[in-house]
Design a protein around this motif. Structure first.
Motif, PDB file in Angstrom:
ATOM      1  N   PHE A  78      19.044 112.654   3.250  1.00  0.00           N
ATOM      2  CA  PHE A  78      18.694 111.842   2.087  1.00  0.00           C
ATOM      3  C   PHE A  78      19.179 110.413   2.296  1.00  0.00           C
ATOM      4  O   PHE A  78      20.335 110.180   2.649  1.00  0.00           O
ATOM      5  CB  PHE A  78      19.307 112.429   0.819  1.00  0.00           C
ATOM      6  CG  PHE A  78      18.655 113.708   0.375  1.00  0.00           C
ATOM      7  CD1 PHE A  78      17.536 113.691  -0.450  1.00  0.00           C
ATOM      8  CD2 PHE A  78      19.154 114.937   0.789  1.00  0.00           C
ATOM      9  CE1 PHE A  78      16.928 114.873  -0.858  1.00  0.00           C
ATOM     10  CE2 PHE A  78      18.549 116.118   0.387  1.00  0.00           C
ATOM     11  CZ  PHE A  78      17.427 116.086  -0.434  1.00  0.00           C
ATOM     12  N   CYS A  79      18.275 109.452   2.079  1.00  0.00           N
ATOM     13  CA  CYS A  79      18.603 108.027   2.186  1.00  0.00           C
ATOM     14  C   CYS A  79      18.340 107.395   0.827  1.00  0.00           C
ATOM     15  O   CYS A  79      17.192 107.374   0.363  1.00  0.00           O
ATOM     16  CB  CYS A  79      17.753 107.337   3.252  1.00  0.00           C
ATOM     17  SG  CYS A  79      17.971 107.973   4.920  1.00  0.00           S
ATOM     18  N   THR A  80      19.368 106.882   0.190  1.00  0.00           N
ATOM     19  CA  THR A  80      19.199 106.379  -1.159  1.00  0.00           C
ATOM     20  C   THR A  80      20.203 105.284  -1.457  1.00  0.00           C
ATOM     21  O   THR A  80      21.224 105.157  -0.779  1.00  0.00           O
ATOM     22  CB  THR A  80      19.366 107.529  -2.185  1.00  0.00           C
ATOM     23  OG1 THR A  80      19.259 107.019  -3.507  1.00  0.00           O
ATOM     24  CG2 THR A  80      20.715 108.211  -2.004  1.00  0.00           C
ATOM     25  N   ASP A  83      24.523 107.070  -5.246  1.00  0.00           N
ATOM     26  CA  ASP A  83      25.320 108.180  -4.727  1.00  0.00           C
ATOM     27  C   ASP A  83      25.624 109.251  -5.758  1.00  0.00           C
ATOM     28  O   ASP A  83      26.350 110.197  -5.475  1.00  0.00           O
ATOM     29  CB  ASP A  83      26.626 107.670  -4.108  1.00  0.00           C
ATOM     30  CG  ASP A  83      27.401 106.771  -5.040  1.00  0.00           C
ATOM     31  OD1 ASP A  83      27.040 106.682  -6.217  1.00  0.00           O
ATOM     32  OD2 ASP A  83      28.387 106.167  -4.587  1.00  0.00           O
ATOM     33  N   SER A  86      24.503 113.221  -4.896  1.00  0.00           N
ATOM     34  CA  SER A  86      24.950 113.873  -3.662  1.00  0.00           C
ATOM     35  C   SER A  86      25.062 115.385  -3.794  1.00  0.00           C
ATOM     36  O   SER A  86      24.694 116.129  -2.887  1.00  0.00           O
ATOM     37  CB  SER A  86      26.294 113.291  -3.210  1.00  0.00           C
ATOM     38  OG  SER A  86      27.268 113.438  -4.214  1.00  0.00           O
ATOM     39  N   ALA A  89      21.672 116.908  -3.742  1.00  0.00           N
ATOM     40  CA  ALA A  89      21.082 116.722  -2.412  1.00  0.00           C
ATOM     41  C   ALA A  89      21.527 117.824  -1.464  1.00  0.00           C
ATOM     42  O   ALA A  89      20.728 118.378  -0.709  1.00  0.00           O
ATOM     43  CB  ALA A  89      21.464 115.355  -1.852  1.00  0.00           C
ATOM     44  N   GLY A  94      20.049 119.454   2.212  1.00  0.00           N
ATOM     45  CA  GLY A  94      20.642 118.219   2.694  1.00  0.00           C
ATOM     46  C   GLY A  94      21.745 118.453   3.715  1.00  0.00           C
ATOM     47  O   GLY A  94      22.644 119.247   3.474  1.00  0.00           O
ATOM     48  N   ASP A  96      22.896 115.488   5.352  1.00  0.00           N
ATOM     49  CA  ASP A  96      23.609 114.212   5.305  1.00  0.00           C
ATOM     50  C   ASP A  96      23.067 113.392   4.136  1.00  0.00           C
ATOM     51  O   ASP A  96      21.943 113.625   3.656  1.00  0.00           O
ATOM     52  CB  ASP A  96      23.458 113.439   6.620  1.00  0.00           C
ATOM     53  CG  ASP A  96      24.627 112.492   6.869  1.00  0.00           C
ATOM     54  OD1 ASP A  96      25.501 112.387   5.983  1.00  0.00           O
ATOM     55  OD2 ASP A  96      24.671 111.879   7.934  1.00  0.00           O
ATOM     56  N   TYR A  97      23.884 112.437   3.700  1.00  0.00           N
ATOM     57  CA  TYR A  97      23.559 111.617   2.540  1.00  0.00           C
ATOM     58  C   TYR A  97      23.893 110.175   2.917  1.00  0.00           C
ATOM     59  O   TYR A  97      25.051 109.790   2.963  1.00  0.00           O
ATOM     60  CB  TYR A  97      24.408 112.091   1.357  1.00  0.00           C
ATOM     61  CG  TYR A  97      23.985 111.592   0.000  1.00  0.00           C
ATOM     62  CD1 TYR A  97      23.053 112.303  -0.756  1.00  0.00           C
ATOM     63  CD2 TYR A  97      24.538 110.443  -0.545  1.00  0.00           C
ATOM     64  CE1 TYR A  97      22.683 111.873  -2.024  1.00  0.00           C
ATOM     65  CE2 TYR A  97      24.179 110.003  -1.810  1.00  0.00           C
ATOM     66  CZ  TYR A  97      23.250 110.726  -2.542  1.00  0.00           C
ATOM     67  OH  TYR A  97      22.888 110.300  -3.799  1.00  0.00           O
ATOM     68  N   SER A 193      34.310 113.580  -1.944  1.00  0.00           N
ATOM     69  CA  SER A 193      33.570 112.829  -0.927  1.00  0.00           C
ATOM     70  C   SER A 193      34.460 112.070   0.059  1.00  0.00           C
ATOM     71  O   SER A 193      34.010 111.725   1.148  1.00  0.00           O
ATOM     72  CB  SER A 193      32.613 111.841  -1.591  1.00  0.00           C
ATOM     73  OG  SER A 193      33.319 110.813  -2.261  1.00  0.00           O
TER      74      SER A 193
END
Length: 253
Positions: A78-80, A83, A86, A89, A94, A96-97, A193
């Motif tokens: 996921f590219c955003t 945050d 997460s 995702a 998912g 990776d974030y 995180s």
């Protein structure tokens, strides 16, 4: 490797494609698909990707809606710019974030993680949970935070953050240079995180960086009083139940 890009910002999609081609010259890239509807149609009509790079906020809604319409079995990166998604995702394939604006190193790390997962399952007949988690959640933790202040977005390196805390039901972070930023994430989300080696949740209100600790004193009722190099709005007290684990955390350096 067949890679699909789902991204509604064409400039971002082009940049992502260029980086991927540079890192994976043999990759076959399709897309970008700019909406939930377009993505569902592509995935329903025989697209068989090995990996998907997916934005979260698309032209017609959140990309999580895609998973309700089609079965996706491949890993998703996921590219955003946001945050707060997460947790959801990582419930949606998912691996990776990546926060925008991303760099070549960010994408390189995401591809490395995908390759590590692929090798892990190819070589392991009885997967070890601890080893798998080490791939999905590296001990280094989150390296930066996207913040908004004075009508501008910027990123702050995690190493520069002295502590996170809750004030008036909102989460803020204080940097070593004295700059303070309001955050949208909960302190629980932030705690999950960042690196557990670098940060410790001393109580419900504070999450502190090891580098910010100046000294620790014994306090009443077998509590610990933690003093930081940066002044805090309130006293940092650790109850007796948590004191032992905190001292062990400080020792394990």
């Amino acid at each position: 490797m067949n890679i699909i890009i789902i991204e509604d910002e064409l400039r971002t999609a082009k940049s992502l494609e260029t980086i991927i081609k540079n890192l994976k010259p043999d990759a076959r890239i399709t897309g970008p698909y700019q909406s939930v509807e377009e993505s569902v149609e592509a995935l329903s009509n025989g697209a068989q990707p090995d990996l998907i790079f997916m934005d979260i906020q698309l032209a017609d809604g959140l990309s999580f809606e895609i998973f309700k319409s089609v079965k996706i079995t491949c890993p998703v990166v996921f590219c955003t710019a946001f945050d707060e998604y997460s947790l959801e995702a990582f419930k949606s394939n998912g691996v990776d974030y990546v926060l925008k604006p991303f760099s070549k190193d960010d994408i390189k790390e995401a591809l490395r993680k995908v390759d590590d997962l692929k090798n892990f399952f190819q070589q392991t007949t009885s997967p070890n949970l601890e080893a798998l988690l080490s791939i999905l959640n590296p001990s280094s933790g989150k390296t930066s935070f996207l913040v908004f202040k004075n009508q501008k977005y910027t990123t702050v390196q995690t190493d520069n953050i002295a502590f996170f805390y809750i004030r008036n039901d909102s989460t803020s972070m204080m940097c070593f240079d004295g700059q303070e930023y309001a955050l949208t994430q909960s302190l629980d989300t932030i705690t999950a995180s960042v690196s557990a080696k670098q940060f410790f949740r001393v109580n419900r209100q504070y999450l502190v960086n090891f580098k910010s600790i100046k000294e620790v004193e014994h306090y009443f009722l077998r509590k610990l009083y933690v003093k930081l190099v940066i002044e805090t709005p309130g006293k940092l007290l650790i109850n007796k139940e948590k004191s032992h684990s905190f001292l062990n955390w400080m020792e394990e350096r």
